[in-house]
Design a protein around this motif. Structure first.
Motif, PDB file in Angstrom:
ATOM      1  N   PHE B  68      47.269  89.816  72.182  1.00  0.00           N
ATOM      2  CA  PHE B  68      46.749  90.720  71.135  1.00  0.00           C
ATOM      3  C   PHE B  68      45.548  90.123  70.416  1.00  0.00           C
ATOM      4  O   PHE B  68      45.566  88.931  70.098  1.00  0.00           O
ATOM      5  CB  PHE B  68      47.819  90.946  70.066  1.00  0.00           C
ATOM      6  CG  PHE B  68      48.986  91.764  70.510  1.00  0.00           C
ATOM      7  CD1 PHE B  68      48.825  93.080  70.910  1.00  0.00           C
ATOM      8  CD2 PHE B  68      50.267  91.228  70.485  1.00  0.00           C
ATOM      9  CE1 PHE B  68      49.922  93.845  71.298  1.00  0.00           C
ATOM     10  CE2 PHE B  68      51.367  91.987  70.872  1.00  0.00           C
ATOM     11  CZ  PHE B  68      51.197  93.300  71.272  1.00  0.00           C
ATOM     12  N   PHE B  71      43.775  91.793  64.992  1.00  0.00           N
ATOM     13  CA  PHE B  71      43.898  92.971  64.125  1.00  0.00           C
ATOM     14  C   PHE B  71      44.979  93.956  64.574  1.00  0.00           C
ATOM     15  O   PHE B  71      44.882  95.154  64.305  1.00  0.00           O
ATOM     16  CB  PHE B  71      42.537  93.673  63.985  1.00  0.00           C
ATOM     17  CG  PHE B  71      41.806  93.850  65.290  1.00  0.00           C
ATOM     18  CD1 PHE B  71      42.111  94.905  66.132  1.00  0.00           C
ATOM     19  CD2 PHE B  71      40.819  92.956  65.671  1.00  0.00           C
ATOM     20  CE1 PHE B  71      41.447  95.061  67.333  1.00  0.00           C
ATOM     21  CE2 PHE B  71      40.144  93.102  66.876  1.00  0.00           C
ATOM     22  CZ  PHE B  71      40.467  94.173  67.717  1.00  0.00           C
ATOM     23  N   ILE B  72      45.972  93.441  65.257  1.00  0.00           N
ATOM     24  CA  ILE B  72      47.134  94.274  65.599  1.00  0.00           C
ATOM     25  C   ILE B  72      48.262  93.871  64.649  1.00  0.00           C
ATOM     26  O   ILE B  72      48.407  92.688  64.325  1.00  0.00           O
ATOM     27  CB  ILE B  72      47.531  94.054  67.079  1.00  0.00           C
ATOM     28  CG1 ILE B  72      46.398  94.465  68.019  1.00  0.00           C
ATOM     29  CG2 ILE B  72      48.828  94.767  67.429  1.00  0.00           C
ATOM     30  CD1 ILE B  72      46.034  95.934  68.043  1.00  0.00           C
ATOM     31  N   SER B  98      55.909 106.239  71.238  1.00  0.00           N
ATOM     32  CA  SER B  98      54.449 106.378  71.284  1.00  0.00           C
ATOM     33  C   SER B  98      53.875 106.745  69.920  1.00  0.00           C
ATOM     34  O   SER B  98      53.041 107.618  69.830  1.00  0.00           O
ATOM     35  CB  SER B  98      54.114 107.507  72.256  1.00  0.00           C
ATOM     36  OG  SER B  98      54.739 108.715  71.782  1.00  0.00           O
ATOM     37  N   LEU B  99      54.365 106.130  68.849  1.00  0.00           N
ATOM     38  CA  LEU B  99      54.067 106.708  67.538  1.00  0.00           C
ATOM     39  C   LEU B  99      52.850 106.148  66.820  1.00  0.00           C
ATOM     40  O   LEU B  99      52.451 106.691  65.795  1.00  0.00           O
ATOM     41  CB  LEU B  99      55.308 106.608  66.643  1.00  0.00           C
ATOM     42  CG  LEU B  99      56.461 107.489  67.151  1.00  0.00           C
ATOM     43  CD1 LEU B  99      57.730 107.218  66.357  1.00  0.00           C
ATOM     44  CD2 LEU B  99      56.108 108.969  67.085  1.00  0.00           C
ATOM     45  N   CYS B 100      52.272 105.083  67.320  1.00  0.00           N
ATOM     46  CA  CYS B 100      51.002 104.636  66.727  1.00  0.00           C
ATOM     47  C   CYS B 100      50.295 103.746  67.732  1.00  0.00           C
ATOM     48  O   CYS B 100      50.874 103.335  68.739  1.00  0.00           O
ATOM     49  CB  CYS B 100      51.214 103.909  65.401  1.00  0.00           C
ATOM     50  SG  CYS B 100      51.835 102.233  65.577  1.00  0.00           S
ATOM     51  N   ASP B 101      49.053 103.431  67.452  1.00  0.00           N
ATOM     52  CA  ASP B 101      48.246 102.663  68.398  1.00  0.00           C
ATOM     53  C   ASP B 101      48.811 101.250  68.595  1.00  0.00           C
ATOM     54  O   ASP B 101      48.774 100.707  69.694  1.00  0.00           O
ATOM     55  CB  ASP B 101      46.792 102.611  67.915  1.00  0.00           C
ATOM     56  CG  ASP B 101      46.169 104.013  67.877  1.00  0.00           C
ATOM     57  OD1 ASP B 101      46.709 104.910  68.547  1.00  0.00           O
ATOM     58  OD2 ASP B 101      45.159 104.209  67.176  1.00  0.00           O
ATOM     59  N   MET B 104      51.640 101.504  71.088  1.00  0.00           N
ATOM     60  CA  MET B 104      51.225 101.787  72.457  1.00  0.00           C
ATOM     61  C   MET B 104      50.757 100.514  73.157  1.00  0.00           C
ATOM     62  O   MET B 104      51.060 100.289  74.318  1.00  0.00           O
ATOM     63  CB  MET B 104      50.162 102.868  72.461  1.00  0.00           C
ATOM     64  CG  MET B 104      50.794 104.181  72.025  1.00  0.00           C
ATOM     65  SD  MET B 104      49.732 105.564  72.213  1.00  0.00           S
ATOM     66  CE  MET B 104      49.132 105.817  70.572  1.00  0.00           C
ATOM     67  N   VAL B 105      50.034  99.676  72.426  1.00  0.00           N
ATOM     68  CA  VAL B 105      49.562  98.459  73.093  1.00  0.00           C
ATOM     69  C   VAL B 105      50.691  97.435  73.239  1.00  0.00           C
ATOM     70  O   VAL B 105      50.663  96.611  74.152  1.00  0.00           O
ATOM     71  CB  VAL B 105      48.303  97.853  72.413  1.00  0.00           C
ATOM     72  CG1 VAL B 105      47.158  98.838  72.510  1.00  0.00           C
ATOM     73  CG2 VAL B 105      48.541  97.444  70.976  1.00  0.00           C
ATOM     74  N   GLN B 108      52.232  98.161  76.650  1.00  0.00           N
ATOM     75  CA  GLN B 108      51.411  97.733  77.788  1.00  0.00           C
ATOM     76  C   GLN B 108      51.444  96.213  77.968  1.00  0.00           C
ATOM     77  O   GLN B 108      51.541  95.715  79.083  1.00  0.00           O
ATOM     78  CB  GLN B 108      49.965  98.224  77.615  1.00  0.00           C
ATOM     79  CG  GLN B 108      49.834  99.737  77.599  1.00  0.00           C
ATOM     80  CD  GLN B 108      50.526 100.378  78.800  1.00  0.00           C
ATOM     81  OE1 GLN B 108      50.239 100.073  79.941  1.00  0.00           O
ATOM     82  NE2 GLN B 108      51.467 101.276  78.520  1.00  0.00           N
ATOM     83  N   PHE B 292      54.083 108.308  60.452  1.00  0.00           N
ATOM     84  CA  PHE B 292      54.022 108.249  61.919  1.00  0.00           C
ATOM     85  C   PHE B 292      54.234 109.621  62.555  1.00  0.00           C
ATOM     86  O   PHE B 292      54.225 109.744  63.766  1.00  0.00           O
ATOM     87  CB  PHE B 292      55.051 107.248  62.454  1.00  0.00           C
ATOM     88  CG  PHE B 292      54.729 105.843  62.033  1.00  0.00           C
ATOM     89  CD1 PHE B 292      53.919 105.044  62.820  1.00  0.00           C
ATOM     90  CD2 PHE B 292      55.190 105.335  60.828  1.00  0.00           C
ATOM     91  CE1 PHE B 292      53.586 103.758  62.416  1.00  0.00           C
ATOM     92  CE2 PHE B 292      54.860 104.055  60.414  1.00  0.00           C
ATOM     93  CZ  PHE B 292      54.059 103.263  61.210  1.00  0.00           C
ATOM     94  N   PHE B 323      47.327  96.129  58.973  1.00  0.00           N
ATOM     95  CA  PHE B 323      46.944  96.723  60.268  1.00  0.00           C
ATOM     96  C   PHE B 323      47.847  97.869  60.717  1.00  0.00           C
ATOM     97  O   PHE B 323      47.743  98.326  61.849  1.00  0.00           O
ATOM     98  CB  PHE B 323      46.828  95.663  61.379  1.00  0.00           C
ATOM     99  CG  PHE B 323      45.815  94.604  61.067  1.00  0.00           C
ATOM    100  CD1 PHE B 323      44.480  94.938  60.904  1.00  0.00           C
ATOM    101  CD2 PHE B 323      46.193  93.277  60.906  1.00  0.00           C
ATOM    102  CE1 PHE B 323      43.533  93.971  60.589  1.00  0.00           C
ATOM    103  CE2 PHE B 323      45.256  92.303  60.588  1.00  0.00           C
ATOM    104  CZ  PHE B 323      43.927  92.650  60.433  1.00  0.00           C
ATOM    105  N   ASP B 325      47.681 101.136  60.505  1.00  0.00           N
ATOM    106  CA  ASP B 325      46.662 102.056  59.986  1.00  0.00           C
ATOM    107  C   ASP B 325      47.230 103.421  59.601  1.00  0.00           C
ATOM    108  O   ASP B 325      46.700 104.065  58.701  1.00  0.00           O
ATOM    109  CB  ASP B 325      45.460 102.168  60.931  1.00  0.00           C
ATOM    110  CG  ASP B 325      45.836 102.593  62.329  1.00  0.00           C
ATOM    111  OD1 ASP B 325      47.032 102.619  62.643  1.00  0.00           O
ATOM    112  OD2 ASP B 325      44.920 102.911  63.123  1.00  0.00           O
ATOM    113  N   THR B 326      48.306 103.837  60.232  1.00  0.00           N
ATOM    114  CA  THR B 326      48.889 105.129  59.835  1.00  0.00           C
ATOM    115  C   THR B 326      49.262 105.091  58.350  1.00  0.00           C
ATOM    116  O   THR B 326      49.021 106.034  57.607  1.00  0.00           O
ATOM    117  CB  THR B 326      50.149 105.448  60.654  1.00  0.00           C
ATOM    118  OG1 THR B 326      50.940 104.291  60.712  1.00  0.00           O
ATOM    119  CG2 THR B 326      49.842 105.889  62.044  1.00  0.00           C
TER     120      THR B 326
END
Ligand code: SF4
Lengths: 414, 371
Positions: B68, B71-72, B98-101, B104-105, B108, B292, B323, B325-326
């Motif tokens: 990462f 800034f995660i 899948s509720l925020c960026d 999601m990362v 992955q 979210f 971080f 952001d939501t």
């Protein structure tokens, strides 16, 4: 962005792709301003929202991401970011969003003005941050928000369930917009828009693929400017024509042995991420001065909105770069690297964009291995100038160049 | 059992999730880790699997940094760090929504950083209420069932899900009652938090049994005597030292909108659907008031103001996970609404690597003076 015309240079040829593309990008703003003045409704639209919808309905829309990029490129990013932060927005938030929310408040930015919105069209296929950003616009202006929710796709293929979910939302949004704006959907018009968008996409992909030639007939930084048209106007007839012209010019360049990349092309790289708009010249010069041409970016592939029917369109919008899983994202980039004889990967670790940067270290490692090329990253931000260091950029690019040189030498030794 | 002993029991569990994991594994149970913010726990539970929450931990990030950028959110980064360190060994899968960026990362990176624990994605629709949203939600649940069957060998059945839904609904009700009672009872911020945190590491039927007893004790126990009453919002309020600052300064948390706490228990799953998975999709459709979840009307903002007033809070403290952001987007409308209503609001940035709480302490003390 697109209409960057320098006073000292001779007037550009009105038949050139650069002129045409610049005009399309600029007209998008003037048309929207004129529409607003006539009393028409004007929307704000997310960059990967299906443009086919407003285009078919004949709605005027502006693109806040495009505006924020323009403002940042012309030096206004930090001013507006500060404005948003003074309202209580954290500086962790995407700088496009901060600039846009600040603009909503100050309503004037000499770098790039656009009309205030009467509705917003949101699509989260590039990030979820988009939803929150647009919610805040909608609530602040008390205007309708139309959300097409395209969840991040964890799989390689887009599932039928997702296509169905997206399709139903398309129709829901279309009907709601008909009701709100009084404009009518026409299948015939949609077919026309689909054809325009298909042509623009095909021409764009072919034009960008001309980088397969060594040397490349263009400087990849051109793409960062031209893609504004693919974002905002690919459903318009003129976009396809301008892209056709671009392709023609790149082909001619190749035949004549010329290029928009000035100087000798010693190294070829892929650039990963959004441009650092406030530092465009610095980032470009850092490469050019070393004979490094950025021959490709994922944008070359990103606007392949080529499909035959409505479901195909839904699938295409569920398969844009930021909604793909790591494996598909990686494979697309590997293909671009191989097709375009890329020798190094330069990654912009973009503080604004969590989704784009959040698995980049792992993905770029895998790309580097698969292609046998060095990978180097630098810290930056697409629109907040404070998050970039010229010195770090320079050192990293120098490092990349040395690695590419060593690679070349190694290959020659074999 | 006296209330202090019940709290001690939950404190022990909240502080030692690994012991819980080992206990369930020793009983021959399968355990699946569930990431923030929401996952279909009822479904997991119904398959005979123990869902255990993972919200990261306060630790130094080393390995996660290879995956990462800085800034995660530290919640997500520390989940990965724990995974790489082997803290979740024995867990059969990790479910990530899948509720925020940030989330999601996480999914992955997880696939490559922790290859021995399968990643199971849960794609929630944000257009939750229309029929097509529910249909997509159902398809996503079915995918989770499928993935979990492969990962654990456990099977799904409608009757078992009906049972689990009842167990979860009862737990929701007990937790809601607890939050209300805790608003007036003499209970420390740390104790209150232990009740919420321990829920993530226990089978809900076991947790319900203990919290029911706590609720009975609270009904008859001493009343709160703090003069400063605050409402707390945020993703997480999981820093014992920070909570101690509240306690040491006589600042009472009267109610919360914390994602890992009350937000989990607001919505029950309807029990009258023929296909209980449809019921689960309806539950998702009924959920609201969360950063979210797509919230065009920012209902959450109004809810915070209402709940703060209803619980006689003099101020709102937002524990802002850096971080996330939501949450950072929602802060501005929340701030404006509170200011409009004359409710003081304080924003304290928190992350998982906080070692120094002096600044937070000063801020809370100053805030107490103001309210
Ligand atoms: S830069 Fe990234 S976070 Fe910002 S709007 Fe674009 S995709 Fe979303």
């Amino acid at each position: 962005m697109g209409e960057e015309v320098k006073k000292s240079r001779p007037a550009p040829d009105p038949n050139s792709a650069k002129f045409k593309l610049g005009k399309i990008a600029a007209d998008a703003y003037t048309d929207a301003i004129a529409a607003k003045e006539r009393g028409e409704l004007v929307g704000w639209c997310a960059s990967n929202f299906p443009v086919e919808i407003p285009e078919t309905l004949g709605l005027y829309v502006c693109y806040p991401e495009n505006q924020a990029a323009g403002i940042a490129a012309r030096g206004g990013g930090v001013r507006l970011c500060n404005e948003a932060e003074s309202e209580g927005y954290s500086n962790d938030i995407c700088a496009y969003a901060r600039i846009s929310l600040a603009y909503l408040k100050v309503k004037d930015a000499p770098e790039q003005n656009m009309p205030q919105p009467d509705f917003v069209l949101c699509c989260n296929n590039i990030c979820n941050c988009m939803i929150k950003w647009y919610e805040n616009i909608a609530i602040e202006r008390n205007i309708p928000m139309y959300l097409i929710d395209i969840p991040y796709n964890p799989d390689y293929e887009v599932s039928d369930a997702e296509v169905e979910y997206v399709r139903e939302q398309f129709w829901d949004v279309i009907h709601s917009l008909e009701e709100y704006t009084g404009k009518k959907w026409s299948d015939e018009k949609f077919k026309e828009v689909m054809e325009y968008s298909g042509k623009a996409s095909r021409m764009w992909i072919e034009a960008t693929s001309q980088a397969k030639y060594i040397p490349s007939p263009f400087n990849g930084f051109d793409l960062l400017n031209h893609m504004a048209v693919m974002v905002t106007a690919r459903g318009k007839k003129e976009a396809g024509e301008a892209m056709e012209q671009l392709l023609k010019e790149y082909k001619e360049n190749h035949e004549n042995g010329t290029s928009t990349f000035r100087g000798e092309e010693k190294y070829r790289i892929m650039f990963e991420g959004i441009a650092c708009w406030p530092w465009l010249r610095v980032t470009s010069t850092g490469l050019k001065s070393r004979g490094i041409n950025m021959v490709t970016t994922i944008y070359a592939d990103a606007f392949g909105f080529i499909y035959d029917d409505f479901d195909g369109m839904c699938r295409a919008y569920a398969n844009v770069p930021n909604s793909m899983n790591l494996e598909q994202s990686r494979d697309k980039r590997i293909k671009l690297c191989k097709d375009n004889h890329v020798e190094g990967l330069l990654v912009h670790t973009n503080r604004s964009c969590k989704l784009w940067s959040g698995f980049m270290p792992e993905m770029s490692r895998q790309i580097g291995e698969a292609c046998g090329i060095p990978v180097v990253s630098f810290d930056g931000d697409q629109a907040d100038a404070r998050n970039f260091s010229e010195a770090q950029y320079d050192t990293r690019v120098q490092g990349l160049m040395e690695l590419m040189e060593a690679n070349k030498a190694g290959k020659e030794d074999k | 059992m006296a209330v202090k002993e019940l709290f001690a029991q939950l404190h022990e569990i909240a502080e030692n999730p690994r012991a819980q994991l080992d206990k369930y594994l020793a009983q021959g149970k399968k355990v699946v880790a569930v990431a923030p913010i929401y996952t279909p726990e009822e479904i997991i539970h119904s398959m005979g699997i123990v869902p255990m929450g993972v919200w990261g931990a306060d630790l130094e990030l080393n390995e996660a940094k290879k995956y990462f950028p800085a800034f995660i959110s530290a919640i997500v980064q520390s989940i990965l760090e724990c995974g790489i360190r082997g803290d979740y060994k024995g867990v059969s899968a990790l479910v990530v929504p899948s509720l925020c960026d940030n989330l999601m990362v996480l999914g992955q990176n997880w696939k490559y950083a922790v290859p021995d624990i399968p990643y199971v994605p849960m794609s929630y629709p944000q257009n939750r209420k229309p029929a097509y949203g529910k249909k997509f939600c159902k398809a996503s649940y079915e995918r989770v069932i499928n993935d979990l069957t492969i990962a654990t060998g456990c099977k799904y059945s409608h009757p078992a899900l009906r049972e689990s839904i009842k167990i979860y609904n009862e737990h929701n009700a007990v937790m809601r009652e607890f939050a209300e009672l805790a608003s007036e009872a003499k209970i420390s911020a740390v104790e209150r938090h232990d009740v919420f945190k321990s829920a993530w590491f226990m089978l809900k039927e076991e947790h319900t049994a203990i919290v029911k007893q706590i609720n009975e004790e609270l009904k008859n126990g001493p009343k709160a005597d703090e003069t400063a009453r605050v409402y707390v919002s945020g993703v997480l309020a999981d820093a014992p030292q920070l909570l101690k600052v509240f306690d040491d300064n006589g600042v009472k948390i009267v109610f919360d909108d914390v994602a890992a706490e009350s937000r989990q228990y607001r919505t029950d799953c309807p029990e009258d659907f023929q296909d209980p998975i449809d019921g689960m999709a309806q539950k998702w459709a009924n959920m609201d008031n969360c950063s979210f979840l797509y919230d065009r009307d920012k209902k959450r903002v109004g809810m915070i103001v209402e709940q703060a007033k209803a619980h006689k809070a003099q101020g709102v403290i937002v524990l802002m996970t850096k971080f996330s952001d939501t949450e950072e987007f929602d802060f501005v409308p929340i701030k404006r609404a509170c200011e409009k209503e004359g409710i003081q609001i304080l924003n304290i940035e928190v992350d998982r690597q906080m070692v120094n709480y002096e600044q937070a302490s000063t801020m809370i003390q100053a805030f107490k003076e103001m309210i």
